[in-house]
Design an enzyme around this catalytic site. Sequence first.
Site, mmCIF file in Angstrom:
data_model
loop_
_atom_site.group_PDB
_atom_site.id
_atom_site.type_symbol
_atom_site.label_atom_id
_atom_site.label_comp_id
_atom_site.label_asym_id
_atom_site.label_seq_id
_atom_site.Cartn_x
_atom_site.Cartn_y
_atom_site.Cartn_z
ATOM 1 N N HIS A 1 0.844 -1.186 0.044
ATOM 2 C CA HIS A 1 0.013 -0.057 -0.012
ATOM 3 C C HIS A 1 1.003 1.145 0.060
ATOM 4 C CE1 HIS A 1 -4.036 -1.692 0.337
ATOM 5 N NE2 HIS A 1 -3.606 -2.393 1.367
ATOM 6 N N ARG B 1 -9.411 -1.439 -12.986
ATOM 7 C CA ARG B 1 -9.548 -2.810 -12.035
ATOM 8 C C ARG B 1 -11.049 -2.787 -11.455
ATOM 9 N NH1 ARG B 1 -4.719 -0.122 -9.971
ATOM 10 N NH2 ARG B 1 -2.704 -1.572 -10.320
ATOM 11 N N GLU C 1 -0.483 -13.709 -16.832
ATOM 12 C CA GLU C 1 -0.075 -13.676 -15.549
ATOM 13 C C GLU C 1 0.472 -14.954 -15.032
ATOM 14 O OE1 GLU C 1 -3.398 -11.173 -13.374
ATOM 15 O OE2 GLU C 1 -4.385 -12.322 -14.676
ATOM 16 N N ASN D 1 3.165 -8.227 -11.803
ATOM 17 C CA ASN D 1 3.552 -8.548 -10.523
ATOM 18 C C ASN D 1 3.045 -9.908 -10.330
ATOM 19 O OD1 ASN D 1 3.788 -5.955 -10.179
ATOM 20 N ND2 ASN D 1 1.520 -5.360 -9.300
ATOM 21 N N ASP D 2 1.877 -10.637 -10.871
ATOM 22 C CA ASP D 2 1.571 -11.712 -10.733
ATOM 23 C C ASP D 2 2.437 -13.016 -11.550
ATOM 24 O OD1 ASP D 2 -0.584 -12.191 -8.928
ATOM 25 O OD2 ASP D 2 -2.117 -11.415 -10.312
ATOM 26 N N CYS E 1 0.823 -4.036 -17.855
ATOM 27 C CA CYS E 1 -0.153 -3.091 -16.782
ATOM 28 C C CYS E 1 0.433 -3.617 -15.501
ATOM 29 C CB CYS E 1 -1.793 -3.443 -16.982
ATOM 30 S SG CYS E 1 -1.938 -4.990 -16.693
#
Length: 563
Positions: free
Chosen positions: A188, A291, A417, A440-441, A488
């Site tokens: 975060h 998202r 992903e 990221n994934d 992305c």
Amino acid sequence: MSNRTVLHGIGVSAGTASGPVAVVTPAVGIDEHEPASVDPEADGERIRGVLQDVSASLSARAEHANSDASKAVLEATAALANDKGLIRGVDKELKKGAGATKAIHDAVEVYAAKLRKLGGYMAERVTDLYDIRDRATARLRGLPEPGIPDMAEPSVLVAHDLAPAETATLDQNLVLGIITEAGGATSHTAILAAQLGIPCAVQVKGIAEAIIDAPSVALDGGVGEVIVSPNESDVAELEERSRRRAAALAGSSGEGATRDGHKVKLLANIGTAEDAEKAAKLDLEGSGLFRSEFLFLDREAAPSVEEQAETYTRALRAFGDRRVVVRTLDAGADKPLSFADLGEEENPALGRRGLRLSQAREDLLTDQLEALAAAGQAVPDAELWVMAPMVATVEEANWFAERARAAGLAKVGVMVETPAAAIRARQVLEEVDFASIGTNDLSQYTMAADRMQGELAELLSPWQPAVPSMIRETCRGGEATGKSIGVCGEAGGDPLMALVLVGLGVKSLSMAPGKVRAVRAALRLHDFDTCRQMANFAVDARTAAGAREAVFNLADPVLKDLL
């Protein structure tokens, strides 16, 4: 006065800062001298009252959040403070004889373990849960809650970690920079700091001890360097870096392209209609990731077709004729929905999430596609693209494409992903119109490392040679089929990694809106052939550090001022 000390962490938000230290008040912890509970019912009522107070306080903070996404996080945390499962856990610990603060601590640990096991979005909420624990414990003990102190002057925040309740209400006029001992590149704190343009370094080990009695601190959020008790020359060097960065960014406007004119669309990641309206005012070419799950989370029932259509229409209208790529519902066992509970799974992070949930609850996808089609009709000039998350096979890609096209959506794609989708990209892309890589994934699944675990940050680096290798395979599939490949994930917002991605064959990069200028400037410093050479070096390197060093050595010297 402390001696000058140089520490290193992970730079997650570029820029430099120096100034006095503002230490975030730490959590007080369990009352080691509290008696065991002799009246669990009365103690339970007292704790429930405290949790309700914490929830109300967080809800009040949400009204002053610095973004709509931050407001959503705070509202979700407020709801978590009243979670029935947490309260049942507290009652269970009290009945065992635990004191009030220990009951909260132990109940939260049990709950946190369950969330970590779920992975994904729910693992991210462990930080929220600990924030609730610490605030409730402080109230029970009659001590100050953890958090940002009153700041009389602009300062650099130093903390073990920052809870969403703190990051969501940061005052940009007072917070010069952020340094944390914990956290990771996708935490975060990191994401919000990048959105707000606040220099930030995480995983700076030893910072808490180093700043004791230190009059000031300086940091470079691009490289993760922190200087405790900097001298005049340190501050002057940082100021010079800031000046050079401003000069490097000067004139960064218009379309994304390399120095020799190779076009690369630069897009924004967004999560709400409000995000879209803010991002659309900036100098960028659209949104590469909307998202849509923010519409679905923390609700008792799924949003109606009409409610969804209104949200998508607002986003499309904001961007006009610029591209907007909407990711269909990315939820499931790792982002459980009360209205779409598929039951417990042994390993939810690898379970029925993303498109797999849509296949189990096709009604949710049908409504979402209908709403997207309605939004497209309401804004006829819009360039609406729609993609499915967590696709691993040709059959899954075909299943989604058939339904999206039947709903009247013209541009249909998938997220890459999983290693399976990357390796078989050509076959998958034969079923759809485009693909977008979620770095990221993809990093998480390629390296078998939980992306929410800060201690694994090195494994999760997009510089790990296996990750650009997966991206190269995806881009080769795009070349073979003539289909566009975008990125992305967070990697797209790193000016140096962006050059590698373009060299690998990526056609568009979507990122936090505040990162677009630096990436655009980096592209214009290099020609496409250099980007391709960088890509080859990144793939062929033996280590992540070796990959980054090899690419950095090829880069224009001005680039270091953008990092």
